[in-house]
Design an enzyme around this catalytic site. Structure first.
Site, PDB file in Angstrom:
ATOM      1  N   TYR A   1    -101.648  69.138  36.538  1.00  0.00           N
ATOM      2  CA  TYR A   1    -102.400  67.923  36.227  1.00  0.00           C
ATOM      3  C   TYR A   1    -103.082  67.983  34.868  1.00  0.00           C
ATOM      4  O   TYR A   1    -103.308  66.942  34.236  1.00  0.00           O
ATOM      5  CB  TYR A   1    -103.395  67.613  37.351  1.00  0.00           C
ATOM      6  CG  TYR A   1    -102.703  66.916  38.490  1.00  0.00           C
ATOM      7  CD1 TYR A   1    -102.551  65.531  38.498  1.00  0.00           C
ATOM      8  CD2 TYR A   1    -102.135  67.641  39.536  1.00  0.00           C
ATOM      9  CE1 TYR A   1    -101.884  64.885  39.513  1.00  0.00           C
ATOM     10  CE2 TYR A   1    -101.453  67.005  40.557  1.00  0.00           C
ATOM     11  CZ  TYR A   1    -101.336  65.621  40.545  1.00  0.00           C
ATOM     12  OH  TYR A   1    -100.649  64.992  41.555  1.00  0.00           O
TER      13      TYR A   1
ATOM     14  N   HIS B   1    -120.237  65.166  26.941  1.00  0.00           N
ATOM     15  CA  HIS B   1    -120.759  66.474  26.561  1.00  0.00           C
ATOM     16  C   HIS B   1    -120.652  67.398  27.780  1.00  0.00           C
ATOM     17  O   HIS B   1    -121.543  68.209  28.021  1.00  0.00           O
ATOM     18  CB  HIS B   1    -122.212  66.377  26.089  1.00  0.00           C
ATOM     19  CG  HIS B   1    -122.402  65.531  24.872  1.00  0.00           C
ATOM     20  ND1 HIS B   1    -123.657  65.263  24.356  1.00  0.00           N
ATOM     21  CD2 HIS B   1    -121.529  64.903  24.066  1.00  0.00           C
ATOM     22  CE1 HIS B   1    -123.534  64.495  23.282  1.00  0.00           C
ATOM     23  NE2 HIS B   1    -122.248  64.260  23.093  1.00  0.00           N
TER      24      HIS B   1
ATOM     25  N   HIS C   1    -115.970  59.803  25.651  1.00  0.00           N
ATOM     26  CA  HIS C   1    -116.544  60.960  24.955  1.00  0.00           C
ATOM     27  C   HIS C   1    -117.700  61.492  25.792  1.00  0.00           C
ATOM     28  O   HIS C   1    -118.649  60.760  26.087  1.00  0.00           O
ATOM     29  CB  HIS C   1    -117.035  60.564  23.567  1.00  0.00           C
ATOM     30  CG  HIS C   1    -117.900  61.597  22.903  1.00  0.00           C
ATOM     31  ND1 HIS C   1    -117.570  62.942  22.874  1.00  0.00           N
ATOM     32  CD2 HIS C   1    -119.101  61.478  22.266  1.00  0.00           C
ATOM     33  CE1 HIS C   1    -118.524  63.599  22.232  1.00  0.00           C
ATOM     34  NE2 HIS C   1    -119.462  62.737  21.862  1.00  0.00           N
TER      35      HIS C   1
ATOM     36  N   HIS D   1    -119.635  70.338  20.221  1.00  0.00           N
ATOM     37  CA  HIS D   1    -120.122  68.985  20.521  1.00  0.00           C
ATOM     38  C   HIS D   1    -119.612  68.481  21.872  1.00  0.00           C
ATOM     39  O   HIS D   1    -120.412  68.247  22.773  1.00  0.00           O
ATOM     40  CB  HIS D   1    -119.705  68.051  19.377  1.00  0.00           C
ATOM     41  CG  HIS D   1    -120.247  66.667  19.466  1.00  0.00           C
ATOM     42  ND1 HIS D   1    -120.313  65.828  18.375  1.00  0.00           N
ATOM     43  CD2 HIS D   1    -120.724  65.947  20.509  1.00  0.00           C
ATOM     44  CE1 HIS D   1    -120.823  64.658  18.751  1.00  0.00           C
ATOM     45  NE2 HIS D   1    -121.080  64.713  20.044  1.00  0.00           N
TER      46      HIS D   1
ATOM     47  N   GLU E   1    -121.744  56.326  17.499  1.00  0.00           N
ATOM     48  CA  GLU E   1    -120.449  56.968  17.270  1.00  0.00           C
ATOM     49  C   GLU E   1    -119.288  55.989  17.406  1.00  0.00           C
ATOM     50  O   GLU E   1    -118.194  56.341  17.829  1.00  0.00           O
ATOM     51  CB  GLU E   1    -120.293  58.162  18.212  1.00  0.00           C
ATOM     52  CG  GLU E   1    -121.321  59.235  17.888  1.00  0.00           C
ATOM     53  CD  GLU E   1    -121.178  60.500  18.696  1.00  0.00           C
ATOM     54  OE1 GLU E   1    -121.239  61.583  18.082  1.00  0.00           O
ATOM     55  OE2 GLU E   1    -121.028  60.418  19.928  1.00  0.00           O
TER      56      GLU E   1
END
Length: 210
Positions: free
Chosen positions: A119, A94, A92, A160, A73
């Site tokens: 925050y 999951h 990135h 995703h 990716e």
């Protein structure tokens, strides 16, 4: 920080994210901008077991020049880092709750998590766009990710997971953690009369902290 220090820090923070369940198996990837290119976690690697010497290095044109083969990716990180020249890193994940929000929210939505805490606003910002679903590793998503990242520090890939940028690697990791906790709060409070920050309070946070 030197490249060597950044390699060590990337491994340390990756292991911390993995140990706390923000990524599982070989899921997730991280990139860091360098003066002479980029560092990126290798393909099919676990964030919990990274080796500084095996971290992928890419040239300014994103070609692979050292270390193990980078994540499939690469284009995802390129889309964000080219859209946000002030960003020094991209995370990135999951992570469970942020991914759940990405399964519930409609593509095109840009505020699927309400401003419940200061925050969240300070680290993630006002917008959290939902990018339509693409198969993992499909470079066809790059234009959509780039467009979403132009005015958003973080985004959710539908079905995703989250993609989060920050000025530094530490900033990006902190923001990714804050996003996951905010998603968890949003899911816990779903359907309840939760008190959100007002638009004026959100504007005050953004004007004060940027």
């Amino acid at each position: 920080m030197t490249e060597s220090e950044l390699r060590d820090l990337l491994c340390e923070l990756g292991a911390s994210l993995f140990a706390r369940g923000y990524s599982v198996g070989s899921a997730g990837n991280i990139s860091v901008r360098l003066p002479d290119g980029y560092l990126m976690t290798p393909t099919n690697s676990s964030l919990g077991r990274l080796s500084p010497s095996r971290i992928s290095k890419l040239a300014p044109d994103w070609s692979h020049v050292g270390g193990d083969k980078p994540s499939k990716e690469v284009f995802l990180h390129r889309a964000v880092l080219t859209a946000r020249p002030e960003a020094g890193a991209v995370v990135h994940l999951h992570s469970t709750y942020a991914t759940a929000i990405g399964c519930l929210a409609a593509p095109g939505e840009d505020a699927p998590i309400p401003p419940l805490t200061p925050y969240f606003v300070m680290r993630v910002g006002r917008r959290l766009p939902i990018v339509p679903y693409y198969r993992p590793g499909d470079s066809a998503m790059e234009p959509a990710v780039h467009q979403a990242a132009l005015d958003a520090r973080a985004l959710l890939l539908a079905n995703h997971g989250p993609v989060v940028s920050g000025k530094t690697l530490v900033d990006a990791v902190y923001a990714a953690e804050e996003l996951e906790e905010s998603a968890k709060l949003a899911m816990m409070l779903r359907g309840l009369p939760a008190r959100e920050l007002t638009p004026a309070q959100v504007d005050d946070l953004l004007s004060t902290f940027g």
